[in-house]
Write an enzyme that holds these catalytic residues in place. Structure first.
Site, PDB file in Angstrom:
ATOM      1  N   GLY A 201     -13.108 -52.557 -12.175  1.00  0.00           N
ATOM      2  CA  GLY A 201     -13.109 -53.771 -13.422  1.00  0.00           C
ATOM      3  C   GLY A 201     -11.786 -53.769 -14.299  1.00  0.00           C
TER       4      GLY A 201
ATOM      5  N   CYS B  31      -1.654 -63.781 -13.656  1.00  0.00           N
ATOM      6  CA  CYS B  31      -2.426 -64.867 -13.930  1.00  0.00           C
ATOM      7  C   CYS B  31      -3.283 -64.669 -15.057  1.00  0.00           C
ATOM      8  CB  CYS B  31      -3.411 -65.092 -12.596  1.00  0.00           C
ATOM      9  SG  CYS B  31      -2.507 -65.541 -11.030  1.00  0.00           S
TER      10      CYS B  31
ATOM     11  N   ASN C 160      -2.339 -63.114 -17.974  1.00  0.00           N
ATOM     12  CA  ASN C 160      -1.742 -63.444 -19.098  1.00  0.00           C
ATOM     13  C   ASN C 160      -1.747 -64.862 -19.473  1.00  0.00           C
ATOM     14  OD1 ASN C 160      -0.484 -60.950 -19.164  1.00  0.00           O
ATOM     15  ND2 ASN C 160       1.229 -61.814 -17.968  1.00  0.00           N
TER      16      ASN C 160
ATOM     17  N   ARG D 133     -29.984 -75.103 -47.413  1.00  0.00           N
ATOM     18  CA  ARG D 133     -31.266 -74.071 -47.591  1.00  0.00           C
ATOM     19  C   ARG D 133     -31.307 -73.739 -49.048  1.00  0.00           C
ATOM     20  NH1 ARG D 133     -35.740 -72.631 -44.945  1.00  0.00           N
ATOM     21  NH2 ARG D 133     -36.305 -70.457 -45.508  1.00  0.00           N
TER      22      ARG D 133
ATOM     23  N   GLY E 106     -30.594 -66.724 -41.318  1.00  0.00           N
ATOM     24  CA  GLY E 106     -32.011 -66.025 -41.382  1.00  0.00           C
ATOM     25  C   GLY E 106     -32.585 -66.153 -39.918  1.00  0.00           C
TER      26      GLY E 106
ATOM     27  N   GLU F 260     -11.466 -60.452 -19.018  1.00  0.00           N
ATOM     28  CA  GLU F 260      -9.804 -60.593 -19.118  1.00  0.00           C
ATOM     29  C   GLU F 260      -9.445 -59.436 -19.957  1.00  0.00           C
ATOM     30  OE1 GLU F 260      -7.961 -62.759 -18.296  1.00  0.00           O
ATOM     31  OE2 GLU F 260      -9.133 -64.440 -17.237  1.00  0.00           O
TER      32      GLU F 260
END
Ligand code: TGC
Ligand code: FAD
Length: 389
Positions: A142, A243, A245, A273, A344, A368
């Site tokens: 990877g 690519c 980049n 709220r 919340g 990436e």
């Protein structure tokens, strides 16, 4: 006094041309009209109408929009970044579809392809009639794509590919896969049309992040391709990394869209709220959260625009993109998590976009180039000492 939008506080619009603002507004309007109403459901179901979306995005002109010719719009990098920002304000998965199509698959063909390959694929891809994917990552490679095992062997004039690619966005819906493989003379890119014998895909299920995006495994078993399936202009790792980049720049801007959507949601929620008989927005602790998030968002936007201008003037470098990718995604994730606290318990449901963005950004942090990889790219630039291995 009238509340100001975080970007107005920074005067971001003053840094954009009229054309850039128009493109941004057009993409935003399309997103609000056609994508936002469905996105929570797509995310919950873990399914998107990819082909229909590709057509719509093609009509919008955002597929390969920063490329010149072959049916592409040919806009500036800044405009492309703003389009990514607006799409990711809806969902990172939608920006991913556009990134992978335009910046990875189309860019690979546009930059490294033969004239024939460009004519065959790019106009159809720009129109969204063909979908592309980009297969670099493997189950065991990877962050270190140089460790890839997928092989391309010559048999006569043909090529025969064997290997497995993993985590491939758009994999099973793609008409063409750009597959990177090790050949005798280094890493090479190949165009593998869907349906080629020996080429199969399996979707990755049970994701809790980027659910509105197709992620697949690509399996290549004795996939025979003609000689002209290879991209002639790419040899070595610099091909696929070139690519990346492009796509990374889109993420620099895109991730800030997710953050903006979270912050807008939190500001509106805090105003509505009531807690302890007062609007949540009126408490100093809340205002500190909102002010800190606005600062990071605005600073990130200034950096993103600066990088876009450098890209447009030909002065961008991979290290500069790493600065932006690391900053935008890290801060967007922090903003999404902080906004979640403002909401919340409501912050954990898909009734609001915040937890969806926060979960998506975990993927964006990893793909990436992970946060660690970009940190090491910057470290290497600063010290001259690469510390990857
Ligand atoms: P290294 O020895 O430094 O470099 C090998 C060759 O590549 C060149 N190079 C680059 N060229 C263009 N752009 C870059 N950013 C480049 N970085 C390096 C380098 O000059 C050299 O060229 P040459 O001609 O001398 O051979 O490579 P390394 O093996 O040490 O690795 C460096 C490292 C770790 C930075 C790199 O491998 C890396 O970036 N790893 C991360 C991999 C990654 O980002 N994978 C992404 C897969 S695609 C994806 O995730 C899509 S997600 C979906 C979406 O985008 O929405
Ligand atoms: P590894 O490389 O195994 O890293 C694991 C951990 O180790 C990370 O924290 C990493 O930062 C850390 N690490 C690695 N090296 C170092 C080091 N030298 N020093 C310190 N820490 C280190 N890939 C494609 O090719 N095409 C796609 O379309 C695509 N789409 C994707 C979509 C999704 C939703 C996801 C999640 C991923 C996608 N990817 C795609 C893959 C993605 O690019 C990889 O996941 C990424 O490059 C990281 O590789 P890895 O998952 O194998 O992690």
């Amino acid at each position: 006094t009238r509340p100001l939008h975080p970007f107005d506080l920074f005067g971001i619009d003053t840094l954009l041309s009229e054309e850039e603002r128009d493109i941004r507004d057009t993409v935003r309007a399309m997103g609000d009209r056609e994508l936002r109403p469905h996105i929570a459901e797509w995310f919950e179901q873990g399914a998107i109408p990819a082909r229909e979306l590709a057509h719509k995005l093609g009509e919008l002109g955002v597929l390969g929009m920063h490329l010149q010719g072959y049916g592409c719009t040919g806009t500036s990098a800044v405009s492309y970044g703003l389009a990514c920002l607006e799409l990711e304000a809806v969902d990172s998965g939608l920006r991913s579809l556009v990134s992978v199509q335009g910046s990875l698959a189309m860019y690979a063909i546009w930059k490294y392809g033969s004239e024939e390959q460009k004519r065959q694929w790019l106009p159809e891809m720009a129109a969204g009639r063909f979908i592309g994917c980009f297969g670099l990552t493997e189950p065991d490679a990877g962050s270190d794509p140089g460790a890839m095992r997928t092989q391309a062997k010559r048999q006569g004039s043909d090529w025969v590919l064997n290997g497995t690619k993993m985590w491939i966005t758009n994999g099973s819906v793609a008409d063409v896969a750009v597959v990177w493989a090790r050949a005798d003379d280094g890493v090479r890119g190949f165009l593998v049309p869907a349906g080629t014998p020996g080429f199969t895909t399996n979707d990755i299920k049970h994701k809790v992040s980027l659910r509105a995006s197709v992620t697949s495994e690509l399996v290549l078993e004795d996939v025979r391709l003609p000689a002209d399936a290879m991209l002639p202009g790419a040899r070595g790792l610099s091909g696929p990394l070139g690519c990346l980049n492009e796509a990374r720049f889109g993420i620099v801007c895109g991730a800030l869209g997710a953050a903006r959507d979270c912050l807008e949601t939190a500001i509106a929620y805090a105003a509505d709220r009531t807690v302890f008989n007062r609007p949540l927005a009126g408490f100093q602790l809340t205002q500190q959260k909102l002010a800190d998030m606005t600062l990071e968002l605005g600073k990130g936007m200034l950096l993103a625009l600066h990088l876009g201008r450098l890209k447009d003037s030909g002065q961008i470098t991979p290290e500069r993109i790493s600065l932006g990718k690391l900053n935008s995604v890290r801060e967007a994730l922090e903003i999404a998590r902080q906004c979640r606290t403002v909401l919340g318990a409501n912050g954990i449901t898909l009734e609001y976009p915040v937890i969806r963005h926060a979960n998506n950004l975990e993927s964006v942090l990893t793909y990436e180039g992970t946060g660690e990889v970009h940190t090491l790219v910057i470290g290497s630039a600063l010290t001259g000492v690469p510390a990857f291995r």
